[in-house]
Motif scaffolding. Sequence first.
Motif, PDB file in Angstrom:
ATOM      1  N   ASN A  50     -38.052  19.569  10.980  1.00 41.28           N
ATOM      2  CA  ASN A  50     -36.559  19.355  10.451  1.00 41.28           C
ATOM      3  C   ASN A  50     -35.853  20.956  10.645  1.00 41.28           C
ATOM      4  O   ASN A  50     -34.669  20.982  11.147  1.00 41.28           O
ATOM      5  N   GLN A  51     -36.564  21.910  10.306  1.00 39.62           N
ATOM      6  CA  GLN A  51     -36.076  23.189  10.249  1.00 39.62           C
ATOM      7  C   GLN A  51     -35.859  23.542  12.010  1.00 39.62           C
ATOM      8  O   GLN A  51     -34.692  24.427  12.096  1.00 39.62           O
ATOM      9  N   LEU A  52     -36.778  23.342  12.637  1.00 42.11           N
ATOM     10  CA  LEU A  52     -36.552  23.706  14.036  1.00 42.11           C
ATOM     11  C   LEU A  52     -35.337  23.068  14.579  1.00 42.11           C
ATOM     12  O   LEU A  52     -34.513  23.349  15.320  1.00 42.11           O
ATOM     13  N   LEU A  53     -35.345  21.551  14.356  1.00 41.67           N
ATOM     14  CA  LEU A  53     -34.326  20.854  14.807  1.00 41.67           C
ATOM     15  C   LEU A  53     -32.651  21.392  14.366  1.00 41.67           C
ATOM     16  O   LEU A  53     -31.679  21.343  15.067  1.00 41.67           O
ATOM     17  N   ALA A  54     -32.764  21.873  13.262  1.00 40.19           N
ATOM     18  CA  ALA A  54     -31.431  22.304  12.619  1.00 40.19           C
ATOM     19  C   ALA A  54     -31.192  23.585  13.416  1.00 40.19           C
ATOM     20  O   ALA A  54     -30.057  24.032  13.748  1.00 40.19           O
ATOM     21  N   GLN A  55     -31.948  24.307  13.834  1.00 40.73           N
ATOM     22  CA  GLN A  55     -32.028  25.734  14.630  1.00 40.73           C
ATOM     23  C   GLN A  55     -31.645  25.341  16.205  1.00 40.73           C
ATOM     24  O   GLN A  55     -31.033  26.286  16.667  1.00 40.73           O
ATOM     25  N   CYS A  56     -32.255  24.471  16.553  1.00 41.70           N
ATOM     26  CA  CYS A  56     -32.312  24.171  18.030  1.00 41.70           C
ATOM     27  C   CYS A  56     -31.435  22.488  18.234  1.00 41.70           C
ATOM     28  O   CYS A  56     -32.283  21.889  18.887  1.00 41.70           O
ATOM     29  N   PRO A  57     -30.345  22.456  17.707  1.00 40.83           N
ATOM     30  CA  PRO A  57     -29.857  21.115  17.861  1.00 40.83           C
ATOM     31  C   PRO A  57     -29.544  20.807  19.340  1.00 40.83           C
ATOM     32  O   PRO A  57     -29.163  21.593  20.178  1.00 40.83           O
ATOM     33  N   SER A  58     -29.815  19.421  19.688  1.00 38.44           N
ATOM     34  CA  SER A  58     -29.538  19.085  20.946  1.00 38.44           C
ATOM     35  C   SER A  58     -30.508  19.558  22.358  1.00 38.44           C
ATOM     36  O   SER A  58     -30.453  19.166  23.109  1.00 38.44           O
ATOM     37  N   GLN A  59     -31.500  20.191  21.669  1.00 38.83           N
ATOM     38  CA  GLN A  59     -32.528  20.574  22.430  1.00 38.83           C
ATOM     39  C   GLN A  59     -33.784  19.806  22.746  1.00 38.83           C
ATOM     40  O   GLN A  59     -34.383  19.955  24.022  1.00 38.83           O
ATOM     41  N   PHE A  60     -34.075  19.212  21.765  1.00 40.93           N
ATOM     42  CA  PHE A  60     -35.250  18.125  21.803  1.00 40.93           C
ATOM     43  C   PHE A  60     -34.977  17.207  20.779  1.00 40.93           C
ATOM     44  O   PHE A  60     -34.289  17.205  19.837  1.00 40.93           O
ATOM     45  N   GLN A  61     -35.903  16.062  20.987  1.00 44.88           N
ATOM     46  CA  GLN A  61     -35.784  14.860  20.004  1.00 44.88           C
ATOM     47  C   GLN A  61     -37.170  14.623  19.276  1.00 44.88           C
ATOM     48  O   GLN A  61     -37.836  14.277  20.122  1.00 44.88           O
ATOM     49  N   PRO A  62     -37.070  14.721  18.026  1.00 43.75           N
ATOM     50  CA  PRO A  62     -38.319  14.690  17.374  1.00 43.75           C
ATOM     51  C   PRO A  62     -38.312  13.188  16.986  1.00 43.75           C
ATOM     52  O   PRO A  62     -37.423  12.649  16.832  1.00 43.75           O
ATOM     53  N   LEU A  63     -39.514  12.474  16.959  1.00 40.81           N
ATOM     54  CA  LEU A  63     -39.634  11.213  16.612  1.00 40.81           C
ATOM     55  C   LEU A  63     -41.057  11.230  15.610  1.00 40.81           C
ATOM     56  O   LEU A  63     -42.095  11.836  15.782  1.00 40.81           O
ATOM     57  N   ALA A  64     -40.935  10.583  14.511  1.00 38.58           N
ATOM     58  CA  ALA A  64     -41.913  10.420  13.642  1.00 38.58           C
ATOM     59  C   ALA A  64     -42.609   9.043  13.908  1.00 38.58           C
ATOM     60  O   ALA A  64     -41.885   8.048  13.981  1.00 38.58           O
ATOM     61  N   VAL A  65     -43.910   8.910  13.866  1.00 33.27           N
ATOM     62  CA  VAL A  65     -44.607   7.636  13.980  1.00 33.27           C
ATOM     63  C   VAL A  65     -45.636   7.520  13.031  1.00 33.27           C
ATOM     64  O   VAL A  65     -46.624   8.444  12.844  1.00 33.27           O
ATOM     65  N   GLY A  66     -45.464   6.445  11.983  1.00 31.70           N
ATOM     66  CA  GLY A  66     -46.475   6.348  11.068  1.00 31.70           C
ATOM     67  C   GLY A  66     -47.536   5.416  11.423  1.00 31.70           C
ATOM     68  O   GLY A  66     -47.343   4.532  12.354  1.00 31.70           O
ATOM     69  N   THR A  67     -48.900   5.975  10.950  1.00 29.68           N
ATOM     70  CA  THR A  67     -49.862   5.145  11.401  1.00 29.68           C
ATOM     71  C   THR A  67     -50.884   5.185  10.389  1.00 29.68           C
ATOM     72  O   THR A  67     -50.798   5.805   9.275  1.00 29.68           O
ATOM     73  N   ASN A  68     -52.098   4.579  10.359  1.00 34.93           N
ATOM     74  CA  ASN A  68     -53.102   4.301   9.472  1.00 34.93           C
ATOM     75  C   ASN A  68     -52.543   3.855   8.010  1.00 34.93           C
ATOM     76  O   ASN A  68     -52.999   4.489   7.109  1.00 34.93           O
ATOM     77  N   GLY A  69     -51.831   3.063   7.854  1.00 34.09           N
ATOM     78  CA  GLY A  69     -51.250   2.474   6.681  1.00 34.09           C
ATOM     79  C   GLY A  69     -50.192   1.387   6.722  1.00 34.09           C
ATOM     80  O   GLY A  69     -49.960   0.860   7.792  1.00 34.09           O
ATOM     81  N   SER A  70     -50.408   0.417   5.577  1.00 32.61           N
ATOM     82  CA  SER A  70     -49.699  -0.772   5.518  1.00 32.61           C
ATOM     83  C   SER A  70     -48.104  -0.212   5.628  1.00 32.61           C
ATOM     84  O   SER A  70     -47.544   0.755   5.623  1.00 32.61           O
ATOM     85  N   ARG A  71     -47.182  -1.431   6.214  1.00 32.71           N
ATOM     86  CA  ARG A  71     -45.608  -1.022   6.322  1.00 32.71           C
ATOM     87  C   ARG A  71     -45.086  -0.336   4.940  1.00 32.71           C
ATOM     88  O   ARG A  71     -44.355   0.596   5.049  1.00 32.71           O
ATOM     89  N   ARG A  72     -45.592  -1.107   3.979  1.00 30.79           N
ATOM     90  CA  ARG A  72     -45.292  -0.362   2.687  1.00 30.79           C
ATOM     91  C   ARG A  72     -45.831   0.820   2.233  1.00 30.79           C
ATOM     92  O   ARG A  72     -44.699   1.476   1.862  1.00 30.79           O
ATOM     93  N   ALA A  73     -46.835   1.250   2.516  1.00 27.44           N
ATOM     94  CA  ALA A  73     -47.131   2.687   2.590  1.00 27.44           C
ATOM     95  C   ALA A  73     -46.413   3.428   3.280  1.00 27.44           C
ATOM     96  O   ALA A  73     -46.073   4.645   2.928  1.00 27.44           O
ATOM     97  N   LEU A  74     -46.488   3.175   4.760  1.00 31.80           N
ATOM     98  CA  LEU A  74     -45.317   3.963   5.451  1.00 31.80           C
ATOM     99  C   LEU A  74     -44.165   4.335   5.316  1.00 31.80           C
ATOM    100  O   LEU A  74     -43.657   5.366   5.420  1.00 31.80           O
ATOM    101  N   LEU A  75     -43.364   3.105   4.647  1.00 33.80           N
ATOM    102  CA  LEU A  75     -41.936   3.310   3.855  1.00 33.80           C
ATOM    103  C   LEU A  75     -42.023   4.329   2.894  1.00 33.80           C
ATOM    104  O   LEU A  75     -41.089   5.060   2.659  1.00 33.80           O
ATOM    105  N   ALA A  76     -43.147   4.230   1.844  1.00 37.40           N
ATOM    106  CA  ALA A  76     -43.053   5.137   0.982  1.00 37.40           C
ATOM    107  C   ALA A  76     -43.248   6.620   1.105  1.00 37.40           C
ATOM    108  O   ALA A  76     -42.505   7.599   0.965  1.00 37.40           O
ATOM    109  N   GLU A  77     -44.136   6.911   2.602  1.00 35.56           N
ATOM    110  CA  GLU A  77     -44.377   8.122   2.711  1.00 35.56           C
ATOM    111  C   GLU A  77     -42.996   8.400   3.741  1.00 35.56           C
ATOM    112  O   GLU A  77     -42.667  10.018   3.637  1.00 35.56           O
ATOM    113  N   TYR A  78     -42.380   7.791   4.418  1.00 36.99           N
ATOM    114  CA  TYR A  78     -41.136   8.088   5.071  1.00 36.99           C
ATOM    115  C   TYR A  78     -40.251   8.620   4.213  1.00 36.99           C
ATOM    116  O   TYR A  78     -39.549   9.600   4.353  1.00 36.99           O
TER     117      TYR A  78
END
Length: 164
Positions: free
Chosen positions: A71-99
């Motif tokens: 998040n911090q790096l993206l704020a300092q380098c807007p439009s330079q790269f695209q981060p994506l988060a991918v949740g794994t090892n959990g139910s959809r409910r648990a991943l939504l809570a973590e998100y």
Amino acid sequence: MRCFFLWLVLFTLCAPAASYVAQGESLLDLELRSLASPERIDLLRYQGEATVMVFFEPECSWCFRQVRALNQLLAQCPSQFQPLAVGTNGSRRALLAEYRRLRPNFPAFQVSSKLLDKVGSIPATPFTLLINRSGAPGGWLRGFMSQEKLRLVLAERLAVTCEG
């Protein structure tokens, strides 16, 4: 022991993409289910951008720190790269809570079996794939990496330039 640790750090930073991702195969030619909405998103929309795909799982304090660093790096380098988060090892409910706890300033998804088929098993989280502008793997990082180190790795591996 110190030399071994230094070698391990350098290997992690400079290692090529995991060998189980086929050479030249795109990691963006699939759809993932968004954690922000019920939609499925075609990742091809990120083709042409340097992409950083960080895998997280519920109750992972290092994943929380990694998302904050991105998040911090993206704020300092807007439009330079695209981060994506991918949740794994959990139910959809648990991943939504973590998100909701992570609050990434970038898209977040639930892992799919097709993505896992391409990547293989995730050895530990956070696990980060560097994806070049053509969608091919450009390397991987295992474990937490500070914002400063991420900036250096992105510059070296994906030609991402940030000011500041």
